[in-house]
Design an enzyme around this catalytic site. Sequence first.
Site, PDB file in Angstrom:
ATOM      1  N   ASN A   1      -4.688   2.969  -2.628  1.00  0.00           N
ATOM      2  CA  ASN A   1      -4.329   2.079  -3.737  1.00  0.00           C
ATOM      3  C   ASN A   1      -5.556   1.555  -4.473  1.00  0.00           C
ATOM      4  O   ASN A   1      -5.522   0.466  -5.054  1.00  0.00           O
ATOM      5  CB  ASN A   1      -3.485   0.908  -3.219  1.00  0.00           C
ATOM      6  CG  ASN A   1      -2.235   1.406  -2.549  1.00  0.00           C
ATOM      7  OD1 ASN A   1      -2.232   1.626  -1.337  1.00  0.00           O
ATOM      8  ND2 ASN A   1      -1.200   1.637  -3.315  1.00  0.00           N
TER       9      ASN A   1
ATOM     10  N   GLY B   1       0.798  -1.220   0.000  1.00  0.00           N
ATOM     11  CA  GLY B   1       0.000   0.000   0.000  1.00  0.00           C
ATOM     12  C   GLY B   1       0.824   1.259   0.000  1.00  0.00           C
ATOM     13  O   GLY B   1       2.042   1.217   0.082  1.00  0.00           O
ATOM     14  N   CYS B   2       0.155   2.388  -0.119  1.00  0.00           N
ATOM     15  CA  CYS B   2       0.775   3.709  -0.010  1.00  0.00           C
ATOM     16  C   CYS B   2      -0.371   4.667   0.241  1.00  0.00           C
ATOM     17  O   CYS B   2      -1.496   4.383  -0.134  1.00  0.00           O
ATOM     18  CB  CYS B   2       1.428   4.172  -1.308  1.00  0.00           C
ATOM     19  SG  CYS B   2       3.047   3.457  -1.654  1.00  0.00           S
ATOM     20  N   THR B   3      -0.099   5.793   0.882  1.00  0.00           N
ATOM     21  CA  THR B   3      -1.119   6.829   1.029  1.00  0.00           C
ATOM     22  C   THR B   3      -0.497   8.164   0.668  1.00  0.00           C
ATOM     23  O   THR B   3       0.565   8.497   1.180  1.00  0.00           O
ATOM     24  CB  THR B   3      -1.657   6.882   2.476  1.00  0.00           C
ATOM     25  OG1 THR B   3      -2.119   5.575   2.858  1.00  0.00           O
ATOM     26  CG2 THR B   3      -2.798   7.881   2.603  1.00  0.00           C
TER      27      THR B   3
END
Length: 363
Positions: free
Chosen positions: A293, A125-127
């Site tokens: 994502n 993931g990433c934000t």
Amino acid sequence: MYFKMWRLFFTFLAIPLVLGSQTWNEGLKKAPRYSMNIDLPEEERWESVLQHWNASEFREMATAVFDKMVNKETLQLLEIIGGALDYYLPSPYAGEIRGIAKHFQMDVGEIVLYNLIYDITLSGGCTSIVAQDSKGNIWHARNMDYGFTATLRNWTVVVDFQSHGKTLYTSTSFVGQVGFYTGQRPNAFTVSLNERDEGTMLEDIIQILKALISDKTVFTSFQIRDALSRNDTATFDSALQRLAYHPETAPNYYIVGGAKSAEGAVITRDRLTAVDVWRLDLSNGRWFVLETNYDHWEPPPKSDDRRDPGNKAMNAIGQDAIDLDAMLKVLSLPLVCNSGTVYTTLMSAAHPSSYATFIRHCG
Ligand SMILES: *[C@@H]1O[C@H](CO)[C@@H](O)[C@H](O)[C@H]1NC(C)=O
Ligand SMILES: *[C@@H]1O[C@H](CO)[C@@H](O)[C@H](O)[C@H]1NC(C)=O
Ligand SMILES: *[C@@H]1O[C@H](CO)[C@@H](O)[C@H](O)[C@H]1NC(C)=O
């Protein structure tokens, strides 16, 4: 089960926790930062960064990354492809990769492969968030989650790429990688990359082979560096166009912040082109855009909802109070910052000296 209860617990407590106490502040450690002189030959210019790192530890780390990535047979194949790629990679990538391979006493094919981790694997993931405050300042913050291998956490570096002592652009990357997932072009724009899961590893490898024979397709991390460095992408709008519509090897999200009011967008991409560009829209109350994502027009899966806690926290803070410190708190919320999170970067194109990257150990 334990994990689920933990999640439930924090879903309800997240907001009071983040706003009411200092639990987000874990004594954050800044990533090491170096200047690189791009007036030097490509083969030599990374020396100013690499000299600070232990070569045998680098080789050990790269081997561990490869072991996680693919089995031995595939690895050998990829290394052969990687070695061939060297002849096709454009400047400055080929020369810089040769310099890095020489420094670490590794095969060029291995370093090419190491540079394609994003294009080949699912990174997790990433934000990323771009927000405009009430005074019209644009702030950009991102969590880089690398569930695939948090080993890379300790190899995070910030590099200022300079010519004649002036910083042309700044990146956050992992030692040995010549492309970026996070970067800033001062007074022009900031950009972060979030993964978008589509397709399979076989497809990814086919795309890489295609990129080999087509000089029009670029690797994702090179796309970001191209946008930060090319003469024809020196503005928010021109960079947005290139990031959205220039073909590349993997689907993804680009989150882009500008230097001027209303300059902020999330680009949702397939390999060939953007499928959606979602911009700040102040007149309709959209003063920030937050991307994890998942396509923003679809609900996130319940098993991985970092979007709703992030949006709630942003709205609780509000446009008057938003700044990079407040966004760091949002990116420190449980779930948003998790065991896969390796770093948080804060940046603002109009305030280039605010650029900072912190190594994270959450969850
Ligand atoms: C590099 O790391 C290895 C293994 O941790 C260690 O044995 C060696 O002394 C280090 N080399 C230098 C130059 O620090
Ligand atoms: C990263 O570095 C920290 C200390 O700085 C160390 O405790 C940790 O074990 C390292 N992690 C990995 C995966 O090497
Ligand atoms: C970009 O612009 C600079 C300064 O105007 C110039 O020196 C350089 O050659 C240009 N680069 C390219 C690739 O056109």
